[in-house]
Design a protein around this motif. Sequence first.
Motif, PDB file in Angstrom:
ATOM      1  N   LYS A  64       0.103  -1.130   8.231  1.00 36.25           N
ATOM      2  CA  LYS A  64      -0.200   0.135   7.544  1.00 36.25           C
ATOM      3  C   LYS A  64      -1.522   0.715   8.028  1.00 36.25           C
ATOM      4  CE  LYS A  64      -0.329   2.234   2.944  1.00 36.25           C
ATOM      5  NZ  LYS A  64       0.861   3.081   3.153  1.00 36.25           N
ATOM      6  N   LYS A  65      -2.563  -0.116   8.076  1.00 39.87           N
ATOM      7  CA  LYS A  65      -3.865   0.376   8.537  1.00 39.87           C
ATOM      8  C   LYS A  65      -3.819   0.724  10.019  1.00 39.87           C
ATOM      9  CE  LYS A  65      -8.794  -0.715   8.691  1.00 39.87           C
ATOM     10  NZ  LYS A  65      -9.849  -1.709   8.345  1.00 39.87           N
ATOM     11  N   GLU A 108      -2.644   4.099  10.519  1.00 39.68           N
ATOM     12  CA  GLU A 108      -3.628   5.111  10.146  1.00 39.68           C
ATOM     13  C   GLU A 108      -4.539   5.462  11.317  1.00 39.68           C
ATOM     14  OE1 GLU A 108      -5.661   3.506   6.799  1.00 39.68           O
ATOM     15  OE2 GLU A 108      -3.939   3.670   5.449  1.00 39.68           O
ATOM     16  N   ILE A 109      -4.806   4.481  12.182  1.00 39.65           N
ATOM     17  CA  ILE A 109      -5.692   4.752  13.326  1.00 39.65           C
ATOM     18  C   ILE A 109      -4.905   5.021  14.604  1.00 39.65           C
ATOM     19  CG2 ILE A 109      -7.497   3.314  12.311  1.00 39.65           C
ATOM     20  CD1 ILE A 109      -6.846   1.203  14.446  1.00 39.65           C
ATOM     21  N   GLU A 136       7.808   5.832   7.147  1.00 42.62           N
ATOM     22  CA  GLU A 136       6.367   5.929   7.370  1.00 42.62           C
ATOM     23  C   GLU A 136       5.992   5.652   8.824  1.00 42.62           C
ATOM     24  OE1 GLU A 136       3.756   4.363   4.017  1.00 42.62           O
ATOM     25  OE2 GLU A 136       5.621   3.273   3.645  1.00 42.62           O
ATOM     26  N   SER A 179      -1.201   6.455  14.848  1.00 46.97           N
ATOM     27  CA  SER A 179       0.063   6.860  14.219  1.00 46.97           C
ATOM     28  C   SER A 179       1.226   6.940  15.199  1.00 46.97           C
ATOM     29  CB  SER A 179      -0.106   8.216  13.526  1.00 46.97           C
ATOM     30  OG  SER A 179      -0.413   9.232  14.475  1.00 46.97           O
TER      31      SER A 179
END
Length: 272
Positions: free
Chosen positions: A78-79, A82-83, A118, A85
């Motif tokens: 998930k993280k 975020e950096i 996601e 995508s």
Amino acid sequence: MAKNLEITILAENTVEKRKLLAEHGLSFYFKYNGKEYLFDTGQGKVLFSNAKKMGIDLEKIDTVFLSHGHDDHTGGLKKLLEINSQVRVFAHSEIFLPKYKKVESELEFIGTELVESEIKNFEAAETAIAAAAGIYNTGEIPARRKTYLNPRYVVKREGKEITDPFNDDTSLYIETESGIVILLGCSHKGVKNIINEIKAEIGDRKIAAILGGMHLKRASRESIADLIDYFKEIDFELLAPVHCTGREAAVKFKEAFGERVKLASVGDRFEF
């Protein structure tokens, strides 16, 4: 093209190097022919700190391969998204099913919180496939259930709780100048079942190394001895049993194969 491979353990249950951290989980970072990859992401509690301390820029990762849907292998994704995508995520689509472990009389959730929507660049790895030049994903491993099923692990499918068949348990094998290098996540489908499937694909090519989790913490001494006999048939140069393999099994491997076995931990690097 030279098939050079460098593997670094970013997350694992043990650590012996100063300033690095360990957790119950697994993540291999590897460089292969000019590109950078991750095989699993651990729980995500140490991945980014360890990467920074070792000078690894996770924004440059081309593809993340996920071995199965447990949170100690998917927790850092998930993280990472975020950096980065646009990173490609390569895994069996059943990694998203709700997964649990029986703890006494309760079910503890150990699956991923992520849903497929996601992930912008998700590629399903249901069958054996070349994920990139020289990198192959096993896809779903066909195996007789009695050779691997563990009633401690449960999955919810269509509202029903069943013993997890681990259809999503996949591994990688990579071509190098030294031979084939195999990366295992937890080997929930059974180490021998996985390697036999790979051997069927690669024919008589040499297996140079086997690294990863083998899920032997609760295995009987007879099962460990049987696996040692099986490994004796493979002319490997390196065996690195980590994560869920368990200390007893890892030490038995070391006793059987000596310097060819590395009791590896966070920060260790291997080149092929």
